[in-house]
Structure formats: structure tokens, C-alpha cells
Design a protein around this motif. Structure first.
Motif, PDB file in Angstrom:
ATOM      1  N   HIS A  13     148.357  19.295 -27.314  1.00  0.00           N
ATOM      2  CA  HIS A  13     147.595  19.952 -26.240  1.00  0.00           C
ATOM      3  C   HIS A  13     147.381  21.429 -26.567  1.00  0.00           C
ATOM      4  N   GLY A  75     134.950  29.191 -27.414  1.00  0.00           N
ATOM      5  CA  GLY A  75     136.011  28.270 -27.018  1.00  0.00           C
ATOM      6  C   GLY A  75     135.978  28.068 -25.511  1.00  0.00           C
ATOM      7  N   ALA A  76     136.918  27.272 -25.037  1.00  0.00           N
ATOM      8  CA  ALA A  76     136.902  26.941 -23.609  1.00  0.00           C
ATOM      9  C   ALA A  76     137.242  28.149 -22.739  1.00  0.00           C
ATOM     10  N   THR A  77     138.027  29.093 -23.245  1.00  0.00           N
ATOM     11  CA  THR A  77     138.319  30.300 -22.462  1.00  0.00           C
ATOM     12  C   THR A  77     137.014  31.023 -22.137  1.00  0.00           C
ATOM     13  N   HIS A 105     143.897  26.017 -15.592  1.00  0.00           N
ATOM     14  CA  HIS A 105     144.292  26.808 -16.767  1.00  0.00           C
ATOM     15  C   HIS A 105     144.125  28.303 -16.453  1.00  0.00           C
ATOM     16  N   MET A 157     139.456  21.213 -12.939  1.00  0.00           N
ATOM     17  CA  MET A 157     139.568  20.740 -14.318  1.00  0.00           C
ATOM     18  C   MET A 157     139.555  19.210 -14.362  1.00  0.00           C
ATOM     19  N   ASN A 161     146.293  20.428 -18.990  1.00  0.00           N
ATOM     20  CA  ASN A 161     146.891  20.637 -20.313  1.00  0.00           C
ATOM     21  C   ASN A 161     148.407  20.513 -20.330  1.00  0.00           C
ATOM     22  N   ASP A 186     136.595  22.154 -16.280  1.00  0.00           N
ATOM     23  CA  ASP A 186     137.160  22.510 -17.576  1.00  0.00           C
ATOM     24  C   ASP A 186     137.586  21.195 -18.223  1.00  0.00           C
ATOM     25  N   GLN A 189     140.717  19.530 -22.344  1.00  0.00           N
ATOM     26  CA  GLN A 189     141.723  18.534 -22.738  1.00  0.00           C
ATOM     27  C   GLN A 189     141.193  17.110 -22.620  1.00  0.00           C
ATOM     28  N   SER A 209     136.040  22.617 -26.026  1.00  0.00           N
ATOM     29  CA  SER A 209     136.562  23.430 -27.117  1.00  0.00           C
ATOM     30  C   SER A 209     136.714  22.586 -28.382  1.00  0.00           C
ATOM     31  N   HIS A 211     138.960  23.018 -30.964  1.00  0.00           N
ATOM     32  CA  HIS A 211     140.279  22.823 -31.594  1.00  0.00           C
ATOM     33  C   HIS A 211     141.192  21.862 -30.848  1.00  0.00           C
ATOM     34  N   CYS A 339     149.940  28.406 -23.730  1.00  0.00           N
ATOM     35  CA  CYS A 339     149.209  29.599 -23.316  1.00  0.00           C
ATOM     36  C   CYS A 339     150.064  30.440 -22.376  1.00  0.00           C
TER      37      CYS A 339
HETATM   38  N1  PMP Z   1     141.353  25.006 -20.711  1.00  0.00           N
HETATM   39  C1  PMP Z   1     142.343  24.143 -20.996  1.00  0.00           C
HETATM   40  C2  PMP Z   1     142.639  23.029 -20.057  1.00  0.00           C
HETATM   41  C3  PMP Z   1     143.079  24.298 -22.163  1.00  0.00           C
HETATM   42  O1  PMP Z   1     144.068  23.468 -22.436  1.00  0.00           O
HETATM   43  C4  PMP Z   1     142.771  25.376 -23.038  1.00  0.00           C
HETATM   44  C5  PMP Z   1     143.566  25.607 -24.302  1.00  0.00           C
HETATM   45  N2  PMP Z   1     144.948  25.746 -24.087  1.00  0.00           N
HETATM   46  C6  PMP Z   1     141.721  26.231 -22.702  1.00  0.00           C
HETATM   47  C7  PMP Z   1     141.037  26.007 -21.521  1.00  0.00           C
HETATM   48  C8  PMP Z   1     141.332  27.372 -23.578  1.00  0.00           C
HETATM   49  O2  PMP Z   1     140.641  26.867 -24.688  1.00  0.00           O
HETATM   50  P1  PMP Z   1     140.347  27.773 -25.967  1.00  0.00           P
HETATM   51  O3  PMP Z   1     141.634  27.834 -26.714  1.00  0.00           O
HETATM   52  O4  PMP Z   1     139.271  27.018 -26.678  1.00  0.00           O
HETATM   53  O5  PMP Z   1     139.877  29.095 -25.498  1.00  0.00           O
END
Ligand code: PMP
Length: 405
Positions: A13, A75-77, A105, A157, A161, A186, A189, A209, A211, A339
Motif C-alpha cells: 500500500h 501523483g494522487a497527492t 488520506h 475515497m 490505504n 481518491d 489504492q 497514481s 506507483h 505517509c
Molecule cells: N491517496 C491514497 C489513498 C494513498 O494511499 C496515497 C499514497 N499513500 C495517496 C493518495 C498519495 O499518492 P501519491 O504518492 O501518488 O502522491
């Protein structure tokens, strides 16, 4: 026992290794075909644009969207920030109320805090408490009850995660559509692990995302609905007006190609991979209970409709999670989420389930993934059983001497 290479990675995760087939797809775009997709006057640029267009089509088709509804980000952030701040900045005159959930998240919760600081009203819905097969869920009616005339966005979401919980998005989507409120999810995951289709989920914005799906880090995307209903967003990154003006910055061609290939592979393999991971996860849980004892499941029941197949989150009685992981370095796991553990705070997700602080402190999160095997699961059980038995013999605040128990 068969020997397996250590440390055994079961923290999928947090991130996933890049699949070799993804690396192969990306390599040409670092050297020979290195062009800038925005260069319109030569073949290098055209090749890069073609590769990006193909990837955009693949990703859009995978989630039931159109190519012009995909915005590439880092990325998702960034996608979560763009969705939430982008809607709030656009809709300032229409309304000032956003609804989300306590277990989101930090890349959702922190932008919401920022909005609240500038006067936006944020409702964070509480989740179903533990113990309950639905622990972590919100009921769609909670969303219906929280929506007001000035609500501009709901953000829920798709999969969590930490506890792998799958929220009832289609029902929430229906409520938001009926009330004319935008819905963001979001799906970082969830994508590639469970079916994701923007129309079936009823979402207007969806973050993902690279990765988390055996693709590269530093690449992600945001689905922004344009067809049937056009979502308006205020861009957060200004510059050369890439991505329809919604996200400026030279496109990461190898990353985009890699993310599309990674998603293709996940979807090709999902029918076999989901039950394989669920079986490994279930064996892990049964094995922990048999060999270690005093193991409590955190989050929802281990059922495909409630929980991601590769997720397990448990608390191990009388043991501090961090101490356990530091004394069992042959396994790579996390306590709570990676995180938030950078900040070393107790998991806000486990706290939101109503778990007591000792149970939160003794939690472990497993994320099983594509490269995990049954042999690795047995090896992890063996390693953890040894470490737990050693720690339980020592006294600590989590393992007081019998007179204080
Ligand atoms: N949302 C969720 C649910 C995540 O698990 C994560 C990564 N831990 C993120 C957002 C952030 O993704 P990224 O690392 O691509 O910025």
C-alpha cells in the motif's frame, strides 16, 4: 521451509515495485524518443505526443472515461489537491461547504484544513465503529443528510490505504447526482485492484497514481468529467497551459507510458490476481491467530465487497507495532500508514474506528502484492511469531508484569 529472500516486502500500500514489463515499455522514452510532447515542429515531439495520446486512451478506456477527461499530474497527492482546491476556488460564489470522511488520506484532509482556515465549512463524516463487519464504512444516508444548498463537493475515497475498506461509492454517487453536487473519489489504492468505472461509481473526479499499480513514482492523474456534465476546476499549477490548461508542466512521457502499461497489466491479470491475493491474505490472518494468538482484525470483514484483497490490518496484543517491526527486520511492513508514520502520529484511521490507543499502537498493516508468494507468507508468520514471543517475554507499557495487567 523453502528459503526466501529477505527482507520480505509486504508493504504494497505504501508503494509497489515497478513491473519489468512496465520498465521495458518506458525505456525508449528516456533516450531515443525523448521529445517534449508539446513540441509541434519535429518528429521527436510528435513521437512523444503519440505515446502520450495512446497512454491517455488506454487509461481513459480502463476507467470508462474519454481521453479528454484525463489530466496527468505528479501523483494522487497532486490530483487530490487539484480536485478539492480546484473545485473550491471555482465555486466560491456558488457555495462554501464540502463533505468528506474522517478516514481519508492526508492529501485530502490537509487541503480541506486549508479550505477551512479560509472560511470554507467542512463536514467530516464519522465512520462505522469497530467491531463491526462494516467498520470504517459510511452509510450513503449520512451523505444525503449532510448535503446542504451550499454544498459544492463531496469527497469519499474508494479504498482506504490502511484498512483496505471499500466505500459504497455507487450509492453515494447516485445521491450526489440527484442533488446536483460534484463527487470526487481518491482511487489511488483501488485502481487496478478492484473494478473502477467512473459512470458506475457515479463520480465526477477521480484521483489515481502510478506507483500503487506496479508503475513508476511521480506520475498520476485526475479524471475530470467533461461529458454529460462539465466539471469546472481552477488550475493550481500555472504555466504553459498543458493538459487543457488544468495542469501546466512538461509531460512526463516515460512515466505516463509506464502508468498506462502498468494499468493494462493489472486489468489483464485482475481476475486471477484478486482471488490469489485474498487467499494469501486469509492464510496470513489465520496463521497469525494460530501461531501468535491475541490478534485482532482492524477494519471491515475479509470479504471481497468490503475490503481490498491484499489488505490486512491487525493489532497484536501486548506488543508495540513499531518495536516489533524494528526487531523483525527480515520483513518490510508498516504500522498505520507510511505517509502518516513519517510524522509518527497514531493512525487517524484506526482512531476513527474507535480503537483504544494501545490497540492502535500495536497495529500492523500488511499489503500483499503481485510478487508475494505463499512461501513468503509462511516465512513472515515464522519470523513474526519468533519476534512476538521474544517481545512478550520482556516487560513494557504494552506488556506489563502480571500484577499490573
Ligand atoms: N491517496 C491514497 C489513498 C494513498 O494511499 C496515497 C499514497 N499513500 C495517496 C493518495 C498519495 O499518492 P501519491 O504518492 O501518488 O502522491
Amino acid at each position: 521451509m523453502t528459503r526466501v529472500a529477505t527482507p520480505i516486502y509486504m508493504d504494497n500500500h505504501a508503494t509497489t515495485p515497478v513491473d519489468a514489463r512496465v520498465v521495458d515499455a518506458m525505456l525508449p522514452y528516456f533516450t531515443g524518443q525523448f521529445g517534449n510532447a508539446a513540441s509541434t515542429t519535429h518528429a521527436y515531439g510528435w513521437q512523444a505526443k503519440e505515446a502520450v495520446d495512446r497512454a491517455r486512451q488506454t487509461i481513459a478506456a480502463a476507467i470508462g472515461a474519454q481521453p479528454d477527461e484525463i489530466v496527468f499530474t505528479s501523483g494522487a497527492t497532486e490530483s487530490n489537491n487539484l480536485a478539492i482546491r480546484g473545485v473550491a476556488d471555482q465555486a466560491r460564489r456558488r457555495g462554501n461547504h464540502v463533505i468528506s470522511v474522517a478516514t481519508e488520506h492526508p492529501s485530502v484532509l490537509d487541503p480541506l484544513k486549508k479550505l477551512a482556515a479560509r472560511g470554507c465549512e467542512v463536514t467530516l463524516l464519522p465512520v462505522c465503529q469497530s467491531p463491526n463487519p462494516h467498520a470504517g464504512h459510511i452509510a450513503p444516508e449520512q451523505v444525503a443528510e449532510a448535503i446542504r444548498d451550499d454544498t459544492i463537493l463531496v469527497s469519499v475515497m474508494l479504498a482506504n490505504n490502511e484498512i483496505g475498506l471499500i466505500q459504497p461509492l455507487p450509492e453515494i454517487g447516485q445521491i450526489c447526482a440527484d442533488k446536483g453536487v460534484l463527487l470526487h473519489t481518491d482511487a489511488a489504492q483501488a485502481l487496478g485492484k478492484i473494478p473502477v468505472n467512473v459512470d458506475q461509481l457515479g463520480v465526477d473526479l477521480l484521483s489515481f497514481s502510478g506507483h500503487k499499480i506496479y508503475g513508476p513514482k511521480g506520475i498520476g492523474g485526475l479524471y475530470v468529467r467533461r461529458h454529460r456534465r462539465r466539471v469546472r476546476l481552477e488550475p493550481q499549477m500555472l504555466g504553459g497551459r498543458h493538459e487543457g490548461g488544468l495542469r501546466s508542466g512538461t509531460l512526463n512521457t516515460p512515466g505516463i507510458v509506464g502508468m498506462a502499461r502498468a494499468l493494462e497489466l493489472c486489468l489483464d491479470e485482475i481476475d486471477a490476481e484478486a482471488p490469489r491475493l485474498a487467499a494469501l491474505r486469509n492464510r496470513l490472518f489465520d496463521g497469525l491467530r494460530e501461531t501468535i494468538g491475541d490478534v485482532a482484525l482492524n477494519g471491515p470483514a475479509l470479504l471481497p465487497e468490503l475490503r481490498l484483497p491484499g489488505n490486512l490490518n491487525v493489532s497484536i496484543g501486548q506488543v508495540d507495532g513499531e518495536t516489533l517491526l524494528l526487531s523483525a527486520q527480515e520483513v518490510a511492513l508498516s504500522t498505520g500508514s507510511a505517509c502518516s508514520s513519517a510524522r509518527s502520529e497514531p493512525s487517524h484511521v484506526l482512531e476513527a474506528l474507535g480503537l483504544d490507543p494501545l490497540r492502535v499502537q500495536s497495529s500492523l498493516r500488511f499489503g500483499l502484492g503481485r510478487f508475494n508468494t505463499a512461501e513468503e507468507v509462511e516465512a513472515v508468520l515464522h519470523i513474526l511469531a519468533k519476534a512476538v514471543s521474544r517481545l512478550r517475554k520482556m516487560t513494557s507499557p504494552l506488556n506489563p508484569p502480571p500484577s499490573r495487567r
